[in-house]
Motif scaffolding. Structure first.
Motif, PDB file in Angstrom:
ATOM      1  N   GLN A  87      10.604  24.344   4.913  1.00  0.00           N
ATOM      2  CA  GLN A  87       9.444  23.746   4.259  1.00  0.00           C
ATOM      3  C   GLN A  87       9.096  22.438   4.963  1.00  0.00           C
ATOM      4  O   GLN A  87       9.962  21.770   5.516  1.00  0.00           O
ATOM      5  N   ARG A  88       7.822  22.074   4.926  1.00  0.00           N
ATOM      6  CA  ARG A  88       7.392  20.774   5.437  1.00  0.00           C
ATOM      7  C   ARG A  88       7.591  19.754   4.318  1.00  0.00           C
ATOM      8  O   ARG A  88       7.007  19.876   3.254  1.00  0.00           O
ATOM      9  N   MET A  89       8.403  18.753   4.567  1.00  0.00           N
ATOM     10  CA  MET A  89       8.705  17.736   3.558  1.00  0.00           C
ATOM     11  C   MET A  89       7.584  16.708   3.472  1.00  0.00           C
ATOM     12  O   MET A  89       6.748  16.598   4.367  1.00  0.00           O
ATOM     13  N   THR A  90       7.589  15.942   2.394  1.00  0.00           N
ATOM     14  CA  THR A  90       6.603  14.904   2.163  1.00  0.00           C
ATOM     15  C   THR A  90       7.268  13.541   2.257  1.00  0.00           C
ATOM     16  O   THR A  90       8.309  13.313   1.641  1.00  0.00           O
ATOM     17  N   LEU A  91       6.656  12.646   3.015  1.00  0.00           N
ATOM     18  CA  LEU A  91       7.129  11.274   3.150  1.00  0.00           C
ATOM     19  C   LEU A  91       6.271  10.376   2.274  1.00  0.00           C
ATOM     20  O   LEU A  91       5.048  10.352   2.416  1.00  0.00           O
ATOM     21  N   ILE A  92       6.906   9.676   1.332  1.00  0.00           N
ATOM     22  CA  ILE A  92       6.220   8.689   0.506  1.00  0.00           C
ATOM     23  C   ILE A  92       6.625   7.327   1.046  1.00  0.00           C
ATOM     24  O   ILE A  92       7.812   7.051   1.212  1.00  0.00           O
ATOM     25  N   MET A  93       5.641   6.479   1.331  1.00  0.00           N
ATOM     26  CA  MET A  93       5.960   5.183   1.909  1.00  0.00           C
ATOM     27  C   MET A  93       5.158   4.070   1.261  1.00  0.00           C
ATOM     28  O   MET A  93       3.993   4.250   0.920  1.00  0.00           O
ATOM     29  N   PHE A  94       5.817   2.930   1.076  1.00  0.00           N
ATOM     30  CA  PHE A  94       5.159   1.687   0.689  1.00  0.00           C
ATOM     31  C   PHE A  94       5.101   0.820   1.943  1.00  0.00           C
ATOM     32  O   PHE A  94       6.080   0.709   2.682  1.00  0.00           O
ATOM     33  N   LEU A 141       9.494   2.818  -4.300  1.00  0.00           N
ATOM     34  CA  LEU A 141       9.194   1.487  -4.828  1.00  0.00           C
ATOM     35  C   LEU A 141      10.463   0.654  -4.960  1.00  0.00           C
ATOM     36  O   LEU A 141      10.487  -0.531  -4.634  1.00  0.00           O
ATOM     37  N   ARG A 142      11.543   1.266  -5.410  1.00  0.00           N
ATOM     38  CA  ARG A 142      12.826   0.562  -5.524  1.00  0.00           C
ATOM     39  C   ARG A 142      13.290   0.056  -4.163  1.00  0.00           C
ATOM     40  O   ARG A 142      13.712  -1.084  -4.015  1.00  0.00           O
ATOM     41  N   ARG A 143      13.209   0.916  -3.150  1.00  0.00           N
ATOM     42  CA  ARG A 143      13.595   0.507  -1.803  1.00  0.00           C
ATOM     43  C   ARG A 143      12.723  -0.644  -1.301  1.00  0.00           C
ATOM     44  O   ARG A 143      13.190  -1.546  -0.615  1.00  0.00           O
ATOM     45  N   THR A 144      11.435  -0.612  -1.642  1.00  0.00           N
ATOM     46  CA  THR A 144      10.509  -1.675  -1.246  1.00  0.00           C
ATOM     47  C   THR A 144      10.924  -3.002  -1.858  1.00  0.00           C
ATOM     48  O   THR A 144      10.993  -4.021  -1.173  1.00  0.00           O
ATOM     49  N   PRO A 157       6.374  -1.013   7.473  1.00  0.00           N
ATOM     50  CA  PRO A 157       6.847  -0.053   6.478  1.00  0.00           C
ATOM     51  C   PRO A 157       7.998  -0.657   5.687  1.00  0.00           C
ATOM     52  O   PRO A 157       8.915  -1.239   6.263  1.00  0.00           O
ATOM     53  N   LEU A 158       7.950  -0.529   4.375  1.00  0.00           N
ATOM     54  CA  LEU A 158       8.975  -1.152   3.531  1.00  0.00           C
ATOM     55  C   LEU A 158       9.897  -0.106   2.919  1.00  0.00           C
ATOM     56  O   LEU A 158      10.994   0.102   3.375  1.00  0.00           O
ATOM     57  N   GLY A 159       9.461   0.533   1.859  1.00  0.00           N
ATOM     58  CA  GLY A 159      10.285   1.528   1.189  1.00  0.00           C
ATOM     59  C   GLY A 159       9.753   2.918   1.436  1.00  0.00           C
ATOM     60  O   GLY A 159       8.553   3.128   1.522  1.00  0.00           O
ATOM     61  N   TRP A 160      10.645   3.890   1.532  1.00  0.00           N
ATOM     62  CA  TRP A 160      10.227   5.254   1.825  1.00  0.00           C
ATOM     63  C   TRP A 160      11.180   6.230   1.163  1.00  0.00           C
ATOM     64  O   TRP A 160      12.299   5.887   0.800  1.00  0.00           O
ATOM     65  N   GLU A 161      10.718   7.437   1.033  1.00  0.00           N
ATOM     66  CA  GLU A 161      11.533   8.534   0.503  1.00  0.00           C
ATOM     67  C   GLU A 161      10.969   9.832   1.048  1.00  0.00           C
ATOM     68  O   GLU A 161       9.757   9.991   1.169  1.00  0.00           O
ATOM     69  N   ILE A 162      11.848  10.767   1.379  1.00  0.00           N
ATOM     70  CA  ILE A 162      11.433  12.085   1.859  1.00  0.00           C
ATOM     71  C   ILE A 162      11.918  13.115   0.850  1.00  0.00           C
ATOM     72  O   ILE A 162      13.107  13.179   0.552  1.00  0.00           O
ATOM     73  N   MET A 163      10.985  13.893   0.328  1.00  0.00           N
ATOM     74  CA  MET A 163      11.297  14.914  -0.670  1.00  0.00           C
ATOM     75  C   MET A 163      10.398  16.126  -0.419  1.00  0.00           C
ATOM     76  O   MET A 163       9.413  16.025   0.290  1.00  0.00           O
ATOM     77  N   PRO A 164      10.716  17.263  -1.045  1.00  0.00           N
ATOM     78  CA  PRO A 164       9.866  18.449  -0.863  1.00  0.00           C
ATOM     79  C   PRO A 164       8.441  18.271  -1.389  1.00  0.00           C
ATOM     80  O   PRO A 164       7.503  18.807  -0.818  1.00  0.00           O
ATOM     81  N   VAL A 169       0.867  -1.173   0.000  1.00  0.00           N
ATOM     82  CA  VAL A 169       0.000   0.000   0.000  1.00  0.00           C
ATOM     83  C   VAL A 169       0.906   1.226   0.000  1.00  0.00           C
ATOM     84  O   VAL A 169       1.861   1.291   0.770  1.00  0.00           O
ATOM     85  N   ALA A 170       0.624   2.186  -0.871  1.00  0.00           N
ATOM     86  CA  ALA A 170       1.473   3.376  -0.976  1.00  0.00           C
ATOM     87  C   ALA A 170       0.659   4.646  -0.764  1.00  0.00           C
ATOM     88  O   ALA A 170      -0.483   4.746  -1.215  1.00  0.00           O
ATOM     89  N   ASP A 171       1.290   5.598  -0.088  1.00  0.00           N
ATOM     90  CA  ASP A 171       0.648   6.882   0.138  1.00  0.00           C
ATOM     91  C   ASP A 171       1.714   7.903   0.516  1.00  0.00           C
ATOM     92  O   ASP A 171       2.841   7.539   0.846  1.00  0.00           O
ATOM     93  N   GLY A 172       1.348   9.161   0.461  1.00  0.00           N
ATOM     94  CA  GLY A 172       2.240  10.239   0.855  1.00  0.00           C
ATOM     95  C   GLY A 172       1.667  10.982   2.044  1.00  0.00           C
ATOM     96  O   GLY A 172       0.452  11.034   2.231  1.00  0.00           O
ATOM     97  N   HIS A 173       2.552  11.552   2.852  1.00  0.00           N
ATOM     98  CA  HIS A 173       2.123  12.269   4.049  1.00  0.00           C
ATOM     99  C   HIS A 173       3.049  13.459   4.259  1.00  0.00           C
ATOM    100  O   HIS A 173       4.273  13.313   4.249  1.00  0.00           O
ATOM    101  N   THR A 174       2.481  14.631   4.442  1.00  0.00           N
ATOM    102  CA  THR A 174       3.270  15.824   4.723  1.00  0.00           C
ATOM    103  C   THR A 174       3.646  15.823   6.198  1.00  0.00           C
ATOM    104  O   THR A 174       2.783  15.730   7.068  1.00  0.00           O
ATOM    105  N   LEU A 175       4.929  15.912   6.469  1.00  0.00           N
ATOM    106  CA  LEU A 175       5.428  15.846   7.841  1.00  0.00           C
ATOM    107  C   LEU A 175       5.166  17.146   8.587  1.00  0.00           C
ATOM    108  O   LEU A 175       5.058  18.213   7.987  1.00  0.00           O
TER     109      LEU A 175
END
Length: 176
Positions: A61-68, A94-97, A76-83, A42-48
């Protein structure tokens, strides 16, 4: 008497669509015993809620966490934090997952012999956001009647999209 026979209409009229959705419409029963770990992510994004200096602009800025997130084990499997939530961020998560799942299911000698380093899930249950619905992931279907598959299609992952504005349908929302 009318209220007891028409509880759906009464709830909708009296309390609105949210109450109707939460109390009347039945939830889809999902049996986690019928799937294996790594089959559904399951994948979704969340603003920290933390201000971070954006490396591109130098401004807070508040970054966004994308997680699978694994559906069966709730891990939690794969994640990335970006603006922002974009295709680069989702593809990296997805690659990390895939790499993390590969560590669980394959032994090291077999991976090195085959050249495989990951385990590809069967189904990705995605958020309904704009970045998750990009052509990069879905593919192009109007290119002179041919289909150019997107990233998920090339990997053989079936995609399902969550109902818009319905946080209960994604198990990852509870984790956030």
């Amino acid at each position: 008497d009318w209220t007891s026979r028409n509880i759906d209409l009464w709830t909708l009229g009296r309390f609105g669509m949210k109450a109707f959705n939460d109390k009347i419409i039945k939830d889809i029963l999902r049996d986690k015993d019928r799937v294996e770990v790594g089959d559904i992510v399951v994948a979704d994004g969340h603003t920290l809620n933390v201000m971070v200096i954006n490396p591109l602009t130098g401004r807070p800025q508040r970054m966004t966490l994308i997680m699978f997130f694994d559906f069966k084990s709730s891990m939690p499997l794969g994640w990335e934090i970006m603006p922002t939530e974009n295709i680069l961020t989702i593809a990296s998560a997805l690659r990390r997952t895939i790499l993390l799942l590969g560590r669980f299911f394959e032994d090291v000698a077999h991976r090195k012999a085959q050249g495989d380093t990951g385990y590809i899930p069967k189904i990705a249950y995605l958020d309904n956001g704009r970045a998750f619905r990009a052509k990069y992931f879905r593919g192009i279907k109007d290119f002179k009647d041919s289909i150019v598959p997107g990233l998920f299609g090339k990997l053989g992952i079936e995609t399902m999209y969550a109902t818009p504005y319905h946080g209960q349908s994604k198990t990852i929302e509870r984790w956030f």
